[in-house]
Design a protein around this motif. Structure first.
Motif, PDB file in Angstrom:
ATOM      1  N   VAL A 184      46.553  37.016  41.975  1.00 40.50           N
ATOM      2  CA  VAL A 184      46.529  37.326  40.546  1.00 40.50           C
ATOM      3  C   VAL A 184      47.367  38.568  40.286  1.00 40.50           C
ATOM      4  O   VAL A 184      47.228  39.585  40.979  1.00 40.50           O
ATOM      5  N   GLY A 185      48.250  38.474  39.291  1.00 37.73           N
ATOM      6  CA  GLY A 185      49.017  39.629  38.859  1.00 37.73           C
ATOM      7  C   GLY A 185      48.191  40.444  37.887  1.00 37.73           C
ATOM      8  O   GLY A 185      47.983  40.049  36.746  1.00 37.73           O
ATOM      9  N   SER A 186      47.691  41.586  38.337  1.00 36.86           N
ATOM     10  CA  SER A 186      46.763  42.400  37.548  1.00 36.86           C
ATOM     11  C   SER A 186      47.462  43.619  36.973  1.00 36.86           C
ATOM     12  O   SER A 186      48.211  44.315  37.684  1.00 36.86           O
ATOM     13  N   ALA A 187      47.197  43.912  35.697  1.00 41.15           N
ATOM     14  CA  ALA A 187      47.768  45.108  35.084  1.00 41.15           C
ATOM     15  C   ALA A 187      47.218  46.372  35.724  1.00 41.15           C
ATOM     16  O   ALA A 187      47.892  47.401  35.775  1.00 41.15           O
ATOM     17  N   LEU A 188      45.990  46.318  36.228  1.00 43.37           N
ATOM     18  CA  LEU A 188      45.351  47.489  36.825  1.00 43.37           C
ATOM     19  C   LEU A 188      45.662  47.639  38.312  1.00 43.37           C
ATOM     20  O   LEU A 188      45.894  48.753  38.790  1.00 43.37           O
ATOM     21  N   LEU A 189      45.673  46.517  39.043  1.00 38.80           N
ATOM     22  CA  LEU A 189      45.760  46.576  40.505  1.00 38.80           C
ATOM     23  C   LEU A 189      47.050  45.992  41.066  1.00 38.80           C
ATOM     24  O   LEU A 189      47.253  45.996  42.274  1.00 38.80           O
ATOM     25  N   GLY A 190      47.905  45.489  40.205  1.00 38.58           N
ATOM     26  CA  GLY A 190      49.217  45.012  40.633  1.00 38.58           C
ATOM     27  C   GLY A 190      49.201  43.598  41.156  1.00 38.58           C
ATOM     28  O   GLY A 190      49.709  42.683  40.527  1.00 38.58           O
ATOM     29  N   LEU A 191      48.620  43.399  42.310  1.00 38.44           N
ATOM     30  CA  LEU A 191      48.521  42.071  42.919  1.00 38.44           C
ATOM     31  C   LEU A 191      47.259  42.036  43.761  1.00 38.44           C
ATOM     32  O   LEU A 191      47.047  42.901  44.613  1.00 38.44           O
ATOM     33  N   VAL A 192      46.409  41.054  43.497  1.00 41.30           N
ATOM     34  CA  VAL A 192      45.198  40.887  44.302  1.00 41.30           C
ATOM     35  C   VAL A 192      45.117  39.426  44.736  1.00 41.30           C
ATOM     36  O   VAL A 192      45.347  38.516  43.939  1.00 41.30           O
ATOM     37  N   HIS A 193      44.817  39.218  45.999  1.00 46.18           N
ATOM     38  CA  HIS A 193      44.675  37.858  46.503  1.00 46.18           C
ATOM     39  C   HIS A 193      43.277  37.335  46.160  1.00 46.18           C
ATOM     40  O   HIS A 193      42.359  38.102  45.841  1.00 46.18           O
ATOM     41  N   GLY A 194      43.146  36.014  46.225  1.00 46.63           N
ATOM     42  CA  GLY A 194      41.987  35.346  45.661  1.00 46.63           C
ATOM     43  C   GLY A 194      40.640  35.843  46.124  1.00 46.63           C
ATOM     44  O   GLY A 194      39.690  35.907  45.345  1.00 46.63           O
ATOM     45  N   GLY A 195      40.520  36.200  47.393  1.00 49.10           N
ATOM     46  CA  GLY A 195      39.228  36.605  47.924  1.00 49.10           C
ATOM     47  C   GLY A 195      38.986  38.100  47.921  1.00 49.10           C
ATOM     48  O   GLY A 195      37.941  38.555  48.378  1.00 49.10           O
ATOM     49  N   TYR A 199      36.974  45.046  34.586  1.00 49.00           N
ATOM     50  CA  TYR A 199      37.749  46.110  33.946  1.00 49.00           C
ATOM     51  C   TYR A 199      38.436  45.535  32.718  1.00 49.00           C
ATOM     52  O   TYR A 199      38.439  44.324  32.490  1.00 49.00           O
ATOM     53  N   ARG A 200      39.050  46.406  31.928  1.00 52.45           N
ATOM     54  CA  ARG A 200      39.857  45.934  30.803  1.00 52.45           C
ATOM     55  C   ARG A 200      41.184  46.693  30.807  1.00 52.45           C
ATOM     56  O   ARG A 200      41.241  47.892  30.600  1.00 52.45           O
ATOM     57  N   LEU A 201      42.262  46.000  31.065  1.00 51.92           N
ATOM     58  CA  LEU A 201      43.616  46.522  30.952  1.00 51.92           C
ATOM     59  C   LEU A 201      44.541  45.323  30.938  1.00 51.92           C
ATOM     60  O   LEU A 201      44.477  44.484  31.835  1.00 51.92           O
ATOM     61  N   SER A 202      45.364  45.236  29.916  1.00 52.02           N
ATOM     62  CA  SER A 202      46.258  44.094  29.756  1.00 52.02           C
ATOM     63  C   SER A 202      47.701  44.514  29.988  1.00 52.02           C
ATOM     64  O   SER A 202      48.037  45.707  29.938  1.00 52.02           O
ATOM     65  N   ALA A 203      48.557  43.541  30.188  1.00 51.41           N
ATOM     66  CA  ALA A 203      49.971  43.833  30.421  1.00 51.41           C
ATOM     67  C   ALA A 203      50.583  44.614  29.272  1.00 51.41           C
ATOM     68  O   ALA A 203      51.478  45.439  29.471  1.00 51.41           O
TER      69      ALA A 203
END
Length: 247
Positions: A110-121, A127-131
């Motif tokens: 998942v491409g996350s605005a907060l964490l950059g890239l997180v794998h499924g597991g 949290y709340r932060l959008s692109a």
């Protein structure tokens, strides 16, 4: 194959995992930006009005701000379980067997605005932060993420299927990634871009790619895989596939 998914604004609450530990996430080169953003959203949560403006939420969504205030101390759950909404409903990871889930965790990120890239597991908090969020006194999220997330994605040595929505893809575009455009076709042959249900179709594609035992290494082989699954997929020779669905 790595399949990039967008996050969702809505997220499941709670979890039974320990609070966020950046050491439990892959790609430690992203940690300086992760740490900066965690600090900023946590601090911003102390000013409700400023948080509403930065995050684009209303007073009825103040619980989202409270999530940011507790982002370092709240429980975590795997990323694919945390996100909700149309795409994740179609993906339906809760129905997967243990083996299927292991493959999904490995292939889906998942491409996350907060964490950059997180794998499924990987375990993440709510949290709340959008692109499109603009944190006061901070560069844009694209300015923060592109220099560090771009090289991470460019270094992936397998086929990348980018199902992220525009704002998240813009945080760090991936040259050569396969993208998917969803078009609806009427009986008279006229086509139009699918909007809301675009997410559902991409969720189904993500599920198919998570479950297949195949390892497509090119857009042509990916097209063939999707066609064998019964999807009407067209390819014009570039990196974009067109999924055509009935109107």
């Amino acid at each position: 194959m790595l399949v990039l998914l967008p996050p969702s604004e809505t997220k499941h609450a709670g979890g039974d995992g320990a609070p966020l530990d950046l050491g439990a996430l892959s790609h430690p080169e992203l940690d300086p930006v992760r740490e900066e953003l965690l600090t900023r959203v946590e601090s911003l949560a102390g000013d409700v009005e400023a948080s509403r403006a930065a995050l684009g939420v209303s007073a009825r969504q103040d619980a989202e701000i409270a999530r940011n205030a507790a982002v370092r101390t709240s429980p975590t759950m795997p990323a694919l379980d945390r996100y909700t909404g149309v795409l994740y409903d179609a993906l339906d990871v809760s129905s997967l067997t243990r083996g299927q889930r292991a493959r999904a965790d490995r292939r889906l990120a998942v491409g996350s605005a907060l964490l950059g890239l997180v794998h499924g597991g990987e375990p993440i908090p709510a949290y709340r932060l959008s692109a499109g969020s603009q944190l006061p006194g901070s560069p844009t999220l694209r300015a923060l993420w592109k220099p560090v997330l771009g090289p991470v994605l460019a270094g992936v040595d397998e086929l990348v299927v980018d199902l992220r929505s525009g704002g998240y893809a813009d945080l760090a575009p991936v040259d050569g990634a396969v993208t998917v455009t969803v078009l609806s076709e009427r009986a008279d042959g006229k086509r139009s871009v699918v909007s809301h249900f675009n997410k559902a179709h991409k969720g189904r594609i993500a599920r198919l790619l998570a479950l297949t035992s195949a390892e497509p290494d090119s857009v042509v082989r990916l097209r063939a895989l999707l066609r064998r699954a019964g999807l009407h997929v067209e390819h014009d020779g570039g990196d974009d596939l067109v999924l055509v669905v009935p109107a």
